[in-house]
Design a protein around this motif. Structure first.
Motif, PDB file in Angstrom:
ATOM      1  N   THR A  18      83.938  25.166  18.814  1.00  0.00           N
ATOM      2  CA  THR A  18      84.631  26.440  18.628  1.00  0.00           C
ATOM      3  C   THR A  18      85.333  26.466  17.276  1.00  0.00           C
ATOM      4  O   THR A  18      85.266  27.452  16.534  1.00  0.00           O
ATOM      5  CB  THR A  18      85.648  26.645  19.759  1.00  0.00           C
ATOM      6  OG1 THR A  18      84.952  26.587  20.993  1.00  0.00           O
ATOM      7  CG2 THR A  18      86.341  27.978  19.640  1.00  0.00           C
ATOM      8  N   LEU A  19      85.984  25.349  16.952  1.00  0.00           N
ATOM      9  CA  LEU A  19      86.680  25.280  15.662  1.00  0.00           C
ATOM     10  C   LEU A  19      85.667  25.397  14.522  1.00  0.00           C
ATOM     11  O   LEU A  19      85.867  26.151  13.561  1.00  0.00           O
ATOM     12  CB  LEU A  19      87.452  23.957  15.567  1.00  0.00           C
ATOM     13  CG  LEU A  19      88.156  23.713  14.239  1.00  0.00           C
ATOM     14  CD1 LEU A  19      89.199  24.800  13.982  1.00  0.00           C
ATOM     15  CD2 LEU A  19      88.818  22.335  14.202  1.00  0.00           C
ATOM     16  N   LEU A  20      84.541  24.662  14.657  1.00  0.00           N
ATOM     17  CA  LEU A  20      83.523  24.693  13.601  1.00  0.00           C
ATOM     18  C   LEU A  20      83.007  26.112  13.394  1.00  0.00           C
ATOM     19  O   LEU A  20      82.859  26.583  12.275  1.00  0.00           O
ATOM     20  CB  LEU A  20      82.376  23.753  13.963  1.00  0.00           C
ATOM     21  CG  LEU A  20      81.377  23.482  12.839  1.00  0.00           C
ATOM     22  CD1 LEU A  20      81.994  22.526  11.828  1.00  0.00           C
ATOM     23  CD2 LEU A  20      80.077  22.926  13.367  1.00  0.00           C
ATOM     24  N   ARG A  21      82.755  26.780  14.531  1.00  0.00           N
ATOM     25  CA  ARG A  21      82.211  28.128  14.439  1.00  0.00           C
ATOM     26  C   ARG A  21      83.234  29.127  13.922  1.00  0.00           C
ATOM     27  O   ARG A  21      82.861  30.222  13.498  1.00  0.00           O
ATOM     28  CB  ARG A  21      81.695  28.565  15.816  1.00  0.00           C
ATOM     29  CG  ARG A  21      80.335  27.979  16.116  1.00  0.00           C
ATOM     30  CD  ARG A  21      80.057  27.835  17.580  1.00  0.00           C
ATOM     31  NE  ARG A  21      78.784  27.149  17.757  1.00  0.00           N
ATOM     32  CZ  ARG A  21      77.629  27.787  17.941  1.00  0.00           C
ATOM     33  NH1 ARG A  21      77.609  29.081  17.998  1.00  0.00           N
ATOM     34  NH2 ARG A  21      76.513  27.103  18.060  1.00  0.00           N
ATOM     35  N   ALA A  22      84.504  28.755  14.002  1.00  0.00           N
ATOM     36  CA  ALA A  22      85.520  29.643  13.427  1.00  0.00           C
ATOM     37  C   ALA A  22      85.426  29.637  11.899  1.00  0.00           C
ATOM     38  O   ALA A  22      85.867  30.570  11.241  1.00  0.00           O
ATOM     39  CB  ALA A  22      86.909  29.200  13.865  1.00  0.00           C
ATOM     40  N   PHE A  23      84.816  28.573  11.339  1.00  0.00           N
ATOM     41  CA  PHE A  23      84.741  28.472   9.883  1.00  0.00           C
ATOM     42  C   PHE A  23      83.708  29.407   9.265  1.00  0.00           C
ATOM     43  O   PHE A  23      83.749  29.666   8.075  1.00  0.00           O
ATOM     44  CB  PHE A  23      84.434  27.025   9.455  1.00  0.00           C
ATOM     45  CG  PHE A  23      85.535  26.053   9.776  1.00  0.00           C
ATOM     46  CD1 PHE A  23      86.851  26.494   9.905  1.00  0.00           C
ATOM     47  CD2 PHE A  23      85.276  24.703   9.926  1.00  0.00           C
ATOM     48  CE1 PHE A  23      87.863  25.607  10.199  1.00  0.00           C
ATOM     49  CE2 PHE A  23      86.277  23.811  10.213  1.00  0.00           C
ATOM     50  CZ  PHE A  23      87.581  24.262  10.355  1.00  0.00           C
ATOM     51  N   ASN A  24      82.700  29.838  10.051  1.00  0.00           N
ATOM     52  CA  ASN A  24      81.767  30.820   9.467  1.00  0.00           C
ATOM     53  C   ASN A  24      81.640  32.069  10.340  1.00  0.00           C
ATOM     54  O   ASN A  24      80.648  32.762  10.299  1.00  0.00           O
ATOM     55  CB  ASN A  24      80.393  30.208   9.186  1.00  0.00           C
ATOM     56  CG  ASN A  24      79.628  29.871  10.444  1.00  0.00           C
ATOM     57  OD1 ASN A  24      80.212  29.781  11.519  1.00  0.00           O
ATOM     58  ND2 ASN A  24      78.323  29.704  10.312  1.00  0.00           N
ATOM     59  N   ARG A  25      82.650  32.311  11.108  1.00  0.00           N
ATOM     60  CA  ARG A  25      82.744  33.528  11.935  1.00  0.00           C
ATOM     61  C   ARG A  25      81.578  33.666  12.902  1.00  0.00           C
ATOM     62  O   ARG A  25      81.146  34.767  13.216  1.00  0.00           O
ATOM     63  CB  ARG A  25      82.884  34.770  11.043  1.00  0.00           C
ATOM     64  CG  ARG A  25      84.156  34.725  10.225  1.00  0.00           C
ATOM     65  CD  ARG A  25      84.506  36.041   9.609  1.00  0.00           C
ATOM     66  NE  ARG A  25      84.715  37.112  10.584  1.00  0.00           N
ATOM     67  CZ  ARG A  25      85.245  38.286  10.270  1.00  0.00           C
ATOM     68  NH1 ARG A  25      85.645  38.530   9.030  1.00  0.00           N
ATOM     69  NH2 ARG A  25      85.378  39.210  11.175  1.00  0.00           N
ATOM     70  N   LEU A  74      78.022  23.548   7.638  1.00  0.00           N
ATOM     71  CA  LEU A  74      78.591  23.142   8.927  1.00  0.00           C
ATOM     72  C   LEU A  74      77.472  22.540   9.768  1.00  0.00           C
ATOM     73  O   LEU A  74      76.377  23.089   9.819  1.00  0.00           O
ATOM     74  CB  LEU A  74      79.177  24.349   9.655  1.00  0.00           C
ATOM     75  CG  LEU A  74      80.167  25.207   8.884  1.00  0.00           C
ATOM     76  CD1 LEU A  74      80.604  26.395   9.742  1.00  0.00           C
ATOM     77  CD2 LEU A  74      81.379  24.385   8.471  1.00  0.00           C
ATOM     78  N   MET A  75      77.748  21.414  10.402  1.00  0.00           N
ATOM     79  CA  MET A  75      76.729  20.799  11.256  1.00  0.00           C
ATOM     80  C   MET A  75      77.322  20.543  12.631  1.00  0.00           C
ATOM     81  O   MET A  75      78.299  19.815  12.772  1.00  0.00           O
ATOM     82  CB  MET A  75      76.247  19.477  10.646  1.00  0.00           C
ATOM     83  CG  MET A  75      75.557  19.647   9.309  1.00  0.00           C
ATOM     84  SD  MET A  75      74.856  18.095   8.756  1.00  0.00           S
ATOM     85  CE  MET A  75      73.938  18.643   7.323  1.00  0.00           C
ATOM     86  N   ASP A  76      76.695  21.164  13.618  1.00  0.00           N
ATOM     87  CA  ASP A  76      77.207  21.067  14.988  1.00  0.00           C
ATOM     88  C   ASP A  76      76.381  20.038  15.754  1.00  0.00           C
ATOM     89  O   ASP A  76      75.318  20.357  16.259  1.00  0.00           O
ATOM     90  CB  ASP A  76      77.125  22.439  15.649  1.00  0.00           C
ATOM     91  CG  ASP A  76      77.864  22.474  16.970  1.00  0.00           C
ATOM     92  OD1 ASP A  76      78.339  21.402  17.417  1.00  0.00           O
ATOM     93  OD2 ASP A  76      77.957  23.560  17.567  1.00  0.00           O
ATOM     94  N   GLU A  77      76.846  18.810  15.804  1.00  0.00           N
ATOM     95  CA  GLU A  77      76.104  17.713  16.439  1.00  0.00           C
ATOM     96  C   GLU A  77      74.630  17.723  16.033  1.00  0.00           C
ATOM     97  O   GLU A  77      73.742  17.823  16.876  1.00  0.00           O
ATOM     98  CB  GLU A  77      76.221  17.807  17.964  1.00  0.00           C
ATOM     99  CG  GLU A  77      77.670  17.723  18.435  1.00  0.00           C
ATOM    100  CD  GLU A  77      77.769  17.699  19.951  1.00  0.00           C
ATOM    101  OE1 GLU A  77      76.918  17.033  20.562  1.00  0.00           O
ATOM    102  OE2 GLU A  77      78.674  18.336  20.500  1.00  0.00           O
TER     103      GLU A  77
END
Lengths: 262, 412
Positions: free
Chosen positions: A51-58, A174-177
């Motif tokens: 969620t935090l990661l996805r907050a970085f690119n909306r 951004l890399m999500d796992e």
């Protein structure tokens, strides 16, 4: 020699909260993410890393009822500011997902599409080659560019996704796992690739795998649910990866990185 | 004895209880099997019934002796000889009229042969028999015919012939065909799909990709699902009230300078069918769009695509096979519908090909309905043939839908 100038960060968050409806999935995050470094976000399942990661690119914009308070500053601007177009944000902050998700198109088209919709004016063939080289995939696919991306192996697909991301020349990736669905060899290749990529890009990676965080990252943010029982995640410790793994300040971090979490 | 089995049956008791369990299992299996058998029997009965009517013996007499027109047996005549007979015996006015409809020289031999039979010799069908009767009581039928109709010829006939497909409606069953009905059905379905596919797909895109999930969108969704189950006659009433009556200037074509028709046109029927299949198309398109994985949308957004670029370049192309499959199924629904057409006012007797959206029309199910209500049994035979045509059309459409679905079932 310590640089006395105020460092300009790739991303700086100020008192960032991410809500789903009335539920704060992530609360009170203050991070300063260094340029051209790899920053890892680690923590137990369900603590709000993605969620935090996805907050970085909306990316959370697509979740109905989600909203953000606080600020995410990039190039000195709040990306949640009213004058900011989220499409422009995503164009500058690329993303690689947990499960490789190439487009069901040719390998060439996977890279060319993103470039084309963003109005790329240069030589497309060159861009495709550069991007594939940048993702260490060129040698394997240079004769298969017309083939459907779904014919590649999982690891190759993930590197294709990375190539697709660097083709639009973002500032941050951004890399999500990104390696969680891959075998150890493919994982190793992605990790090596990240070391190459950080020469040009700022990388933020979410990972479950603490060894991976220790291997690839320069900085680590440790996330944990708040102690008050609100099921809200927050960053409890953020510093150089070395310190997090050898000399953590927070007891919970120490328990987690040493495997005594429970 | 197993010491761990405290409260469970063992040995003989266990075997007894197992036997009981197997008994009830086989009972249920038998029930399901008989359900299947009943279903298969019903289907087989349906097919048998249709085929039984479409083939069989026919006893008929020539009103005028073929010998009056030619010395040779009728079947041995070639095309030129048939043409000569028609020229010699038809009134010149009738011949010119036929020639104007389609040049006589360009008509095939079988068409000319039929014309000779229809116009000159004139057939009087005395009696016809079903396929089963024809096969089982062949000799009985022969003696019956020779006693009752000594002048009659007996012939085993397939009522379904290539000529049947290409001739228009006629008041004599022997010369009637389904050409006008097939063309009418195709026009109607074409208009229905032209109307419903873009609107249905558009609505589905909006509902899936744009609409915020709230009370209103749930109400709309529920309504669409329910509309798909509304009896078709209700859509017929709607079509009558709106397309035939309220929009008459448009549907009759008087707006465009066409004066010889009222609102009961192919256009009205097509639009009514379009409204009827609209919920089906919306639901199918929604399912197809839902089946496109979110990861694909995120990938597109991740490289800086707008919502519309994502939909246009990724969601729609990947949902297209599903949308097409849904529309084909909608088409086959529309082709088979009868009730709305009756209400909207399909013509039951029409021998001119429809030549545009403002034509009067008939359609296959209407034709079948009309023929089955006739008293003469030869009309029942051509109704059976028309049913076979309709069934083949429907099966072809459904098979196409299945083929498309299977060909694209590989991604993600």
């Amino acid at each position: 020699m310590q640089n006395t100038q105020i460092p300009e960060y790739a991303i700086e968050t100020k008192n960032l909260f991410v809500f789903y409806g009335s539920f704060a999935a992530v609360s009170e995050v203050n991070l300063k993410i260094e340029k051209q470094k790899v920053t890892a976000i680690i923590g137990p399942s369900g603590c709000g890393k993605s969620t935090l990661l996805r907050a970085f690119n909306r990316m959370n914009d697509f979740v109905p009822s989600s909203y953000v308070t606080g600020e995410v500053l990039m190039r000195g601007q709040n990306i949640y500011g009213s004058n900011i177009d989220p499409v422009e944000v995503r164009r500058n902050i690329g993303m690689v997902f947990q499960k490789p998700n190439p487009f069901p198109k040719s390998i060439y088209e996977n890279i060319a599409w993103g470039a084309r919709i963003n109005g790329f004016k240069g030589n497309m063939d060159e861009l495709v080659e550069q991007s594939l080289r940048g993702a260490a995939l060129w040698e394997e696919v240079k004769d298969l560019l017309k083939k459907n991306a779904y014919e590649l192996s999982g690891g190759q697909q993930q590197r294709l996704c990375i190539a697709r991301t660097i083709a639009i020349q973002p500032d941050i990736i951004l890399m999500d796992e990104p390696a969680s669905a891959l075998d150890p060899i493919s994982t190793l290749r992605i990790e090596e690739l990240m070391q190459e990529l950080k020469k040009n890009y700022t990388i933020i990676i979410v990972t479950h795998n603490m060894q991976q965080a220790a291997r690839v990252s320069d900085y680590t943010a440790m996330m944990m649910l708040e102690k008050d029982g609100s099921r809200s995640g927050t960053v409890i410790e953020f510093s150089e990866t070395k310190k997090i793994f050898t000399n953590p300040k927070d007891k919970r971090t120490e328990d987690y990185v040493t495997g005594r979490f429970g | 004895m197993n010491p761990n089995h405290d409260h469970y049956p063992e040995g003989e008791t266990l075997r007894q209880s197992l036997k009981k369990r197997y008994r009830s299992a086989s009972l249920w299996q038998a029930i399901f099997f008989s359900a299947l058998v009943i279903a298969m029997i019903s289907l087989a009965a349906l097919l048998y019934n249709v085929i039984d009517g479409a083939f069989g013996y026919v006893a008929f007499e020539y009103k005028n002796d073929p010998a009056e027109f030619t010395a040779k047996p009728l079947d041995d005549l070639n095309k030129q000889e048939l043409l000569d007979i028609l020229k010699a015996n038809l009134s010149s006015g009738a011949y010119t009229k036929l020639d104007n409809e389609k040049l006589m020289k360009k008509r095939s031999k079988s068409v000319l042969y039929t014309l000779v039979l229809e116009r000159l010799i004139q057939i009087d069908t005395k009696q016809n028999w079903s396929m089963t009767d024809s096969i089982l009581h062949s000799s009985g039928i022969k003696t019956e015919v020779s006693e009752k109709y000594p002048k009659a010829k007996l012939e085993f006939r397939s009522w379904l012939t290539p000529v049947f497909l290409t001739t228009p409606m006629s008041s004599k069953a022997e010369f009637a065909g389904v050409r006008t009905a097939i063309l009418g059905s195709l026009w109607m379905v074409g208009i229905a799909i032209l109307f419903a596919l873009p609107i249905g797909t558009g609505a589905a895109i909006y509902l899936q990709e744009y609409a915020i999930k709230n009370f209103l969108s749930r109400v709309i969704q529920t309504n669409i699902n329910n509309l798909a189950g509304v009896p078709s006659i209700v859509y017929g009433m709607l079509g009558l009230a709106i397309f035939v009556r309220a929009f008459e200037p448009f549907t009759s074509g008087s707006m465009f300078g066409i004066t010889d028709s009222n609102g009961r046109t192919i256009l009205s029927a097509g639009l009514t069918m379009g409204v009827l299949v609209l919920p089906l198309i919306i639901i199918n398109a929604q399912e197809a769009i839902k089946a496109v994985p979110d990861s694909l949308r995120q990938a597109a957004y991740g490289v800086g695509a707008t919502r519309w670029q994502t939909i246009w370049h990724h969601v729609l192309p990947n949902a297209l096979p599903g949308i097409l499959t849904g529309s084909i199924l909608a088409v086959s629904r529309a082709i088979g519908e009868t009730a709305p057409l009756i209400v909207v006012g399909a013509s039951t007797f029409i021998s001119l090909d429809p030549d545009g959206p403002f034509s009067k029309f008939t359609a296959l199910p209407i034709q079948i309905y009309q023929w089955t209500t006739r008293a003469q049994s030869e009309f029942h035979s051509i109704a059976a043939s028309a049913i076979i045509v309709l069934l083949v059309l429907l099966l072809t459409l459904n098979a196409t839908a299945v083929l498309i679905r299977n060909r694209v079932q590989r991604k993600y």
